[in-house]
Scaffold this motif. Structure first.
Motif: not given
Length: 83
Positions: A63-64, A66-68, A70-72
């Motif tokens: 999950q972390k 995927k979030e990273k 998505a942020d990039q």
């Protein structure tokens, strides 16, 4: 073939040692004058607790990640201002 057997033996010993360290296995001895004996006990509850915790940790890491990503992606898609 001999090296393959050695690798398999190392894996079995490594897993058994790790399991003993984590509390999955317990070894007890009972020695009488004529017949010494050893008993191996498997703690299934501890094993399943560790299995569940490992699964939760892996899910959290995914999950972390995927979030990273998505942020990039969001930062890369923002238009850059020209002076």
């Amino acid at each position: 073939m001999r090296s393959l057997m050695f690798v398999v033996l190392l894996l079995v010993v490594g897993i058994a040692g790790f399991g003993y360290y984590r509390g999955w296995f317990a070894i007890s001895t009972n020695s009488t004058d004529k017949e010494p004996s050893a008993t191996v006990t498997v703690n299934k509850e501890k094993f399943h607790e560790d299995e569940q915790r490992a699964g939760d940790d892996v899910h959290g890491f995914g999950q972390k990640a995927k979030e990273k990503i998505a942020d990039q992606d969001g930062k890369a898609k923002e238009p850059q201002r020209q002076p």
